[in-house]
Design an enzyme around this catalytic site. Structure first.
Site, mmCIF file in Angstrom:
data_model
loop_
_atom_site.group_PDB
_atom_site.id
_atom_site.type_symbol
_atom_site.label_atom_id
_atom_site.label_comp_id
_atom_site.label_asym_id
_atom_site.label_seq_id
_atom_site.Cartn_x
_atom_site.Cartn_y
_atom_site.Cartn_z
ATOM 1 N N LYS A 22 0.837 -1.211 0.000
ATOM 2 C CA LYS A 22 0.000 0.000 0.000
ATOM 3 C C LYS A 22 0.863 1.249 0.000
ATOM 4 O O LYS A 22 0.682 2.148 -0.819
ATOM 5 C CB LYS A 22 -0.905 0.011 1.246
ATOM 6 C CG LYS A 22 -1.543 1.361 1.530
ATOM 7 C CD LYS A 22 -2.425 1.334 2.768
ATOM 8 C CE LYS A 22 -1.726 1.582 4.069
ATOM 9 N NZ LYS A 22 -1.561 2.999 4.460
ATOM 10 N N ASN A 23 1.802 1.304 0.935
ATOM 11 C CA ASN A 23 2.545 2.560 1.118
ATOM 12 C C ASN A 23 3.573 2.822 0.022
ATOM 13 O O ASN A 23 4.102 3.932 -0.074
ATOM 14 C CB ASN A 23 3.197 2.587 2.507
ATOM 15 C CG ASN A 23 2.149 2.787 3.597
ATOM 16 O OD1 ASN A 23 0.997 3.124 3.296
ATOM 17 N ND2 ASN A 23 2.527 2.585 4.839
ATOM 18 N N ARG A 92 -4.837 10.961 3.932
ATOM 19 C CA ARG A 92 -3.841 12.022 4.078
ATOM 20 C C ARG A 92 -2.826 12.027 2.943
ATOM 21 O O ARG A 92 -2.344 13.072 2.532
ATOM 22 C CB ARG A 92 -3.064 11.865 5.382
ATOM 23 C CG ARG A 92 -3.860 11.698 6.603
ATOM 24 C CD ARG A 92 -2.986 11.683 7.825
ATOM 25 N NE ARG A 92 -2.538 13.038 8.141
ATOM 26 C CZ ARG A 92 -1.406 13.562 7.774
ATOM 27 N NH1 ARG A 92 -0.555 12.865 7.090
ATOM 28 N NH2 ARG A 92 -1.100 14.786 8.084
ATOM 29 N N CYS A 116 -4.893 12.777 12.357
ATOM 30 C CA CYS A 116 -5.676 11.545 12.248
ATOM 31 C C CYS A 116 -5.585 10.835 13.590
ATOM 32 O O CYS A 116 -4.965 11.347 14.526
ATOM 33 C CB CYS A 116 -5.212 10.680 11.090
ATOM 34 S SG CYS A 116 -3.779 9.687 11.428
ATOM 35 N N ARG A 121 0.277 14.727 12.866
ATOM 36 C CA ARG A 121 0.813 14.514 11.517
ATOM 37 C C ARG A 121 0.887 15.783 10.667
ATOM 38 O O ARG A 121 0.234 15.889 9.624
ATOM 39 C CB ARG A 121 0.018 13.408 10.816
ATOM 40 C CG ARG A 121 -0.027 12.154 11.659
ATOM 41 C CD ARG A 121 -0.688 11.005 10.959
ATOM 42 N NE ARG A 121 0.139 10.412 9.937
ATOM 43 C CZ ARG A 121 -0.220 9.375 9.202
ATOM 44 N NH1 ARG A 121 -1.391 8.827 9.389
ATOM 45 N NH2 ARG A 121 0.579 8.884 8.290
ATOM 46 N N ASP A 304 4.510 0.783 12.197
ATOM 47 C CA ASP A 304 3.348 0.092 11.613
ATOM 48 C C ASP A 304 3.238 -1.366 12.062
ATOM 49 O O ASP A 304 2.269 -2.045 11.714
ATOM 50 C CB ASP A 304 3.394 0.150 10.082
ATOM 51 C CG ASP A 304 3.135 1.545 9.554
ATOM 52 O OD1 ASP A 304 2.660 2.391 10.330
ATOM 53 O OD2 ASP A 304 3.412 1.791 8.362
ATOM 54 N N ILE A 326 7.389 7.347 17.077
ATOM 55 C CA ILE A 326 7.110 8.034 15.809
ATOM 56 C C ILE A 326 5.825 8.858 15.915
ATOM 57 O O ILE A 326 5.804 10.025 15.536
ATOM 58 C CB ILE A 326 6.973 7.019 14.632
ATOM 59 C CG1 ILE A 326 8.182 6.075 14.575
ATOM 60 C CG2 ILE A 326 6.772 7.756 13.301
ATOM 61 C CD1 ILE A 326 9.512 6.707 14.266
ATOM 62 N N ARG A 396 -8.688 -0.377 4.453
ATOM 63 C CA ARG A 396 -7.803 0.630 3.841
ATOM 64 C C ARG A 396 -6.461 0.015 3.473
ATOM 65 O O ARG A 396 -5.810 0.483 2.545
ATOM 66 C CB ARG A 396 -7.517 1.772 4.839
ATOM 67 C CG ARG A 396 -8.699 2.600 5.165
ATOM 68 C CD ARG A 396 -8.294 3.751 6.013
ATOM 69 N NE ARG A 396 -7.365 4.623 5.293
ATOM 70 C CZ ARG A 396 -7.035 5.839 5.667
ATOM 71 N NH1 ARG A 396 -7.548 6.334 6.755
ATOM 72 N NH2 ARG A 396 -6.197 6.551 4.972
HETATM 73 N N1 EPU Z 1 6.383 14.874 10.617
HETATM 74 C C1 EPU Z 1 6.503 16.214 10.898
HETATM 75 N N2 EPU Z 1 6.419 17.116 9.857
HETATM 76 C C2 EPU Z 1 6.228 16.711 8.583
HETATM 77 C C3 EPU Z 1 6.126 15.336 8.298
HETATM 78 C C4 EPU Z 1 6.205 14.427 9.348
HETATM 79 O O1 EPU Z 1 6.678 16.604 12.051
HETATM 80 O O2 EPU Z 1 6.161 17.568 7.690
HETATM 81 C C5 EPU Z 1 6.468 13.906 11.727
HETATM 82 C C6 EPU Z 1 5.161 13.129 11.909
HETATM 83 O O3 EPU Z 1 4.232 13.841 12.677
HETATM 84 C C7 EPU Z 1 5.637 11.855 12.576
HETATM 85 C C8 EPU Z 1 7.013 11.639 11.946
HETATM 86 O O4 EPU Z 1 7.398 12.898 11.398
HETATM 87 O O5 EPU Z 1 5.762 12.056 13.943
HETATM 88 C C9 EPU Z 1 7.068 10.602 10.857
HETATM 89 O O6 EPU Z 1 6.028 10.810 9.917
HETATM 90 P P1 EPU Z 1 6.185 10.434 8.380
HETATM 91 O O7 EPU Z 1 6.127 11.670 7.570
HETATM 92 O O8 EPU Z 1 7.372 9.536 8.227
HETATM 93 O O9 EPU Z 1 4.870 9.572 8.144
HETATM 94 P P2 EPU Z 1 3.921 9.568 6.849
HETATM 95 O O10 EPU Z 1 4.725 9.740 5.630
HETATM 96 O O11 EPU Z 1 2.787 10.496 7.104
HETATM 97 C C10 EPU Z 1 4.086 7.013 6.386
HETATM 98 C C11 EPU Z 1 3.142 5.861 6.252
HETATM 99 C C12 EPU Z 1 2.579 5.510 7.619
HETATM 100 C C13 EPU Z 1 3.759 5.140 8.528
HETATM 101 C C14 EPU Z 1 4.761 6.301 8.599
HETATM 102 C C15 EPU Z 1 6.010 6.011 9.405
HETATM 103 C C16 EPU Z 1 2.225 6.142 4.030
HETATM 104 C C17 EPU Z 1 1.064 6.479 3.184
HETATM 105 N N3 EPU Z 1 2.045 6.236 5.347
HETATM 106 O O12 EPU Z 1 3.344 8.097 6.914
HETATM 107 O O13 EPU Z 1 1.768 4.369 7.432
HETATM 108 O O14 EPU Z 1 3.292 4.863 9.828
HETATM 109 O O15 EPU Z 1 5.182 6.655 7.248
HETATM 110 O O16 EPU Z 1 6.645 4.870 8.915
HETATM 111 O O17 EPU Z 1 3.279 5.784 3.532
HETATM 112 C C18 EPU Z 1 0.045 2.857 7.941
HETATM 113 O O18 EPU Z 1 0.278 2.290 6.864
HETATM 114 O O19 EPU Z 1 -0.703 2.350 8.820
HETATM 115 C C19 EPU Z 1 0.648 4.158 8.210
HETATM 116 C C20 EPU Z 1 0.179 4.998 9.125
#
Ligand code: EPU
Length: 417
Positions: A22-23, A92, A116, A121, A304, A326, A396
């Site tokens: 998915k990701n 998102r 969320c 996030r 995850d 995280i 999802r």
């Molecule tokens: N963060 C910030 N500012 C930003 C971006 C992120 O402070 O601009 C913080 C977030 O709040 C969090 C940390 O950085 O505390 C890491 O967030 P990240 O950006 O890595 O997460 P994401 O890209 O929003 C993806 C996966 C998530 C997975 C996380 C961490 C996708 C679509 N989603 O989210 O997947 O948990 O990386 O590995 O790729 C899931 O599949 O259940 C899921 C939530």
């Protein structure tokens, strides 16, 4: 609304095949915006989040044709540069269209995603990075409005490791003028998959999978075909299902090297894990041992997998300390796991799980995607009947999980409420 009914206590046996990730698929779909023409993506999982991404692309003017696990995305007709609140609020990751739209059209208007269930996030690092590439950004009425001439390469150093932020800027920089260097970049395998796809389209990206990614901007990208990597979190969830039920299963189409941190911890817990010819065998011990985990960006222990690992520790011998580093609110499964008779206490970002000999079947409610998986796992290991409601969260991110588990001998059915 559907719910799952599980009669626990069956030892899982046999073979299961992992679906596409998915990701990885989500940003790959979004990246098609950058390359007008027909992009054929294969090994696409059947999931609600994939359908949402298709709706986002269609709303922008792309034509999308699905045929089983192969999806053709014709991004030639994209003529809108706006992703509305209705779409972004359901997923998102839709916010990732901002950079590619900006790169292709010089303007974009995308709704802010908001928080969320698992945390606030923010996307501040995505926006800061796009500004460093020369975008002018204003936030107005809950929308990000961005414009630029041609994006220009820059050096960007991420304050925290962000998967989405790294993916977003890699896409935006692919056609920027000159070189972009992403420092302290996230290293997740899904980022490598996206970089490989972008390179297939003609991008020049080096270093994906390390903390420094170098992108030489090219003037244009062209449509390409790509096969999405296997879903490491789905695979990890099956590994734990086998371990918790006293099972012995074979998992096809998974890459064990993407799950080293999980596999080492499972081995510490007594689980036997072997890999031969692309098939991973997972065999449970007589009794699991407790181990501690701390979630970290890749190659650390994946957030995850935290909820599923916690479910496993509920039936391990001894006490396990689990720290979530995280997301700030990713323990919502705890109160649900307590219904199964688990012994868990939480203080701040740390949970202490004291293993019990047996869980007992219970009604429970899913609160987010991975929490749903942990409740299913508890139900599989418990004595008696369990129910998991609100499984739209599950749909999802897990393709036909109840069918795959039933194929391994689990007694699990989906019913309409
Ligand atoms: N963060 C910030 N500012 C930003 C971006 C992120 O402070 O601009 C913080 C977030 O709040 C969090 C940390 O950085 O505390 C890491 O967030 P990240 O950006 O890595 O997460 P994401 O890209 O929003 C993806 C996966 C998530 C997975 C996380 C961490 C996708 C679509 N989603 O989210 O997947 O948990 O990386 O590995 O790729 C899931 O599949 O259940 C899921 C939530």
């Amino acid at each position: 609304m559907d719910k799952l009914i599980i009669k626990g206590g069956k030892k899982l046996k046999g073979e299961v095949t992992v679906s596409g990730s998915k990701n990885a698929a989500l940003p790959i779909f979004v990246a098609t915006i950058l390359a007008p023409g027909i992009n054929q993506i294969s090994n696409v999982p059947f999931l609600r989040d994939i359908n949402t991404t298709i709706k986002v692309l269609e709303s922008l003017g792309a034509s999308v044709e699905g045929n089983g696990h192969v999806v053709k995305i014709d991004s030639d007709g994209i003529n809108s540069h706006e992703a509305t609140y209705d779409l972004v609020k359901t997923m998102r990751a839709s916010v990732l269209v901002l950079g590619p739209l900006l790169a292709r059209f010089g303007k974009a208007r995308v709704s802010l995603p908001g928080g969320c269930a698992i945390g606030a996030r923010p996307i501040n690092l995505h926006l800061k990075g796009l500004q460093a590439l020369g975008a002018e950004i204003v936030l107005e009425h809950g929308y990000v409005e961005a414009k630029c001439k041609r994006l220009k390469g820059a050096r960007i150093n991420f304050d925290v490791s962000t998967v989405g932020g790294t993916e977003h800027l890699m896409m935006a920089a692919a056609t920027a003028k000159g070189e972009t260097v992403l420092e302290n970049a996230a290293r997740e395998p899904e980022i490598v998959d996206l970089a490989q796809y972008l390179n297939r389209m003609g991008a020049k990206i080096e270093g994906a999978g390390t903390d420094t990614i170098r992108i030489q901007g090219v003037s244009e990208l062209s449509a390409a075909n790509y096969e999405v990597m296997p879903d490491r979190i789905e695979a990890g969830t099956f590994m734990i299902a086998a371990a918790m039920t006293g099972g012995d299963i074979r998992i096809n189409d998974m890459k064990l090297e993407h799950l080293d941190a999980l596999a080492f911890k499972m081995q510490d817990a007594g689980v036997e894990i072997t890999s031969r010819d692309g098939v991973v065998r997972v065999k449970a011990p007589k009794r699991l041992k407790s181990v501690n985990i701390k979630t970290r960006p890749y190659p650390g222990f994946p957030t995850d997998m935290q909820a599923q690992f916690m479910a496993m520790m509920c039936v391990a011998d001894g006490a396990s300390v689990i720290s979530e580093n995280i997301f700030e609110n990713r323990f919502m499964h705890v109160s649900e796991l307590l219904r199964f008779g688990a012994d868990i206490t939480v203080e701040g970002n740390t949970a202490t799980v004291k293993g019990v000999r047996k869980l007992s079947g219970a009604p429970s409610m899913a609160t987010d995607l991975r929490a749903s998986a942990s409740l299913i796992l508890a139900g599989l290991a418990a004595e008696g009947t369990s129910e998991v409601t609100r499984i739209y969260h599950l749909d999802r991110g897990y393709e036909s999980i109840e069918k795959k588990l039933a194929g391994l001998g689990a007694d699990i059915v989906r019913v309409k409420e």
